[in-house]
Scaffold this motif. Structure first.
Motif, mmCIF file in Angstrom:
data_model
loop_
_atom_site.group_PDB
_atom_site.id
_atom_site.type_symbol
_atom_site.label_atom_id
_atom_site.label_comp_id
_atom_site.label_asym_id
_atom_site.label_seq_id
_atom_site.Cartn_x
_atom_site.Cartn_y
_atom_site.Cartn_z
ATOM 1 N N LYS A 31 7.142 11.278 -1.271
ATOM 2 C CA LYS A 31 6.638 9.940 -0.959
ATOM 3 C C LYS A 31 6.937 9.591 0.487
ATOM 4 N N THR A 32 6.098 8.721 1.044
ATOM 5 C CA THR A 32 6.339 8.232 2.399
ATOM 6 C C THR A 32 7.485 7.215 2.353
ATOM 7 N N PRO A 33 8.089 6.922 3.502
ATOM 8 C CA PRO A 33 9.132 5.881 3.513
ATOM 9 C C PRO A 33 8.632 4.559 2.932
ATOM 10 N N ARG A 34 7.408 4.167 3.231
ATOM 11 C CA ARG A 34 6.858 2.921 2.679
ATOM 12 C C ARG A 34 6.755 2.991 1.161
ATOM 13 N N GLU A 35 6.276 4.110 0.638
ATOM 14 C CA GLU A 35 6.164 4.263 -0.815
ATOM 15 C C GLU A 35 7.536 4.219 -1.483
ATOM 16 N N VAL A 41 11.556 -1.841 -4.544
ATOM 17 C CA VAL A 41 11.193 -3.230 -4.863
ATOM 18 C C VAL A 41 10.640 -3.309 -6.278
ATOM 19 N N PHE A 42 9.718 -2.426 -6.620
ATOM 20 C CA PHE A 42 9.109 -2.418 -7.951
ATOM 21 C C PHE A 42 10.182 -2.223 -9.030
ATOM 22 N N SER A 43 11.129 -1.343 -8.785
ATOM 23 C CA SER A 43 12.210 -1.114 -9.743
ATOM 24 C C SER A 43 13.074 -2.350 -9.929
ATOM 25 N N VAL A 44 13.405 -3.031 -8.835
ATOM 26 C CA VAL A 44 14.223 -4.248 -8.926
ATOM 27 C C VAL A 44 13.447 -5.342 -9.659
ATOM 28 N N LEU A 45 12.150 -5.455 -9.398
ATOM 29 C CA LEU A 45 11.348 -6.448 -10.125
ATOM 30 C C LEU A 45 11.317 -6.138 -11.617
ATOM 31 N N ASN A 46 11.299 -4.871 -11.989
ATOM 32 C CA ASN A 46 11.379 -4.489 -13.395
ATOM 33 C C ASN A 46 12.703 -4.923 -14.006
#
Length: 99
Positions: A31-35, A41-46
């Motif tokens: 994955k790229t650094p952005r990904e 972020v997506f994991s923390v939102l989960n």
């Protein structure tokens, strides 16, 4: 006898899950650094949404503006943040992240 988790235990469990997400995404190689940042972020939102199998509850995000903010904003003809407003009680934040 069983008992509920303490505030301190819940806080440490939340932080441990955040650390685990950061560790996991820091080791993803394709994955790229952005990904990778998006993945954290997506994991923390989960976790906040209560969708992480390792964290036992959802977390409400409650707005707590400075006590003087509302009056200041009104006097400057600006919008204000309502104290006690929960911003995630009617949706899953992780579902909204990539919209």
């Amino acid at each position: 006898m069983t008992e509920s988790y303490t505030k301190e235990e819940m806080r440490e469990m939340f932080l441990a899950q955040c650390r685990a997400a950061a560790f996991f995404w820091s080791r993803v190689e394709d994955k790229t650094p952005r990904e990778m940042c998006d993945g954290v972020v997506f994991s923390v939102l989960n976790i906040i949404d209560g969708m992480s199998g390792e964290f036992p509850a959802a977390i409400n995000l409650v707005m707590e503006p400075h006590p003087d903010d509302k009056e200041y904003c009104i006097s400057n003809d600006e919008k204000w943040v309502e104290n006690g407003q929960i911003i995630n009680d009617d949706l899953m934040l992780h579902d909204c992240y990539y919209r």
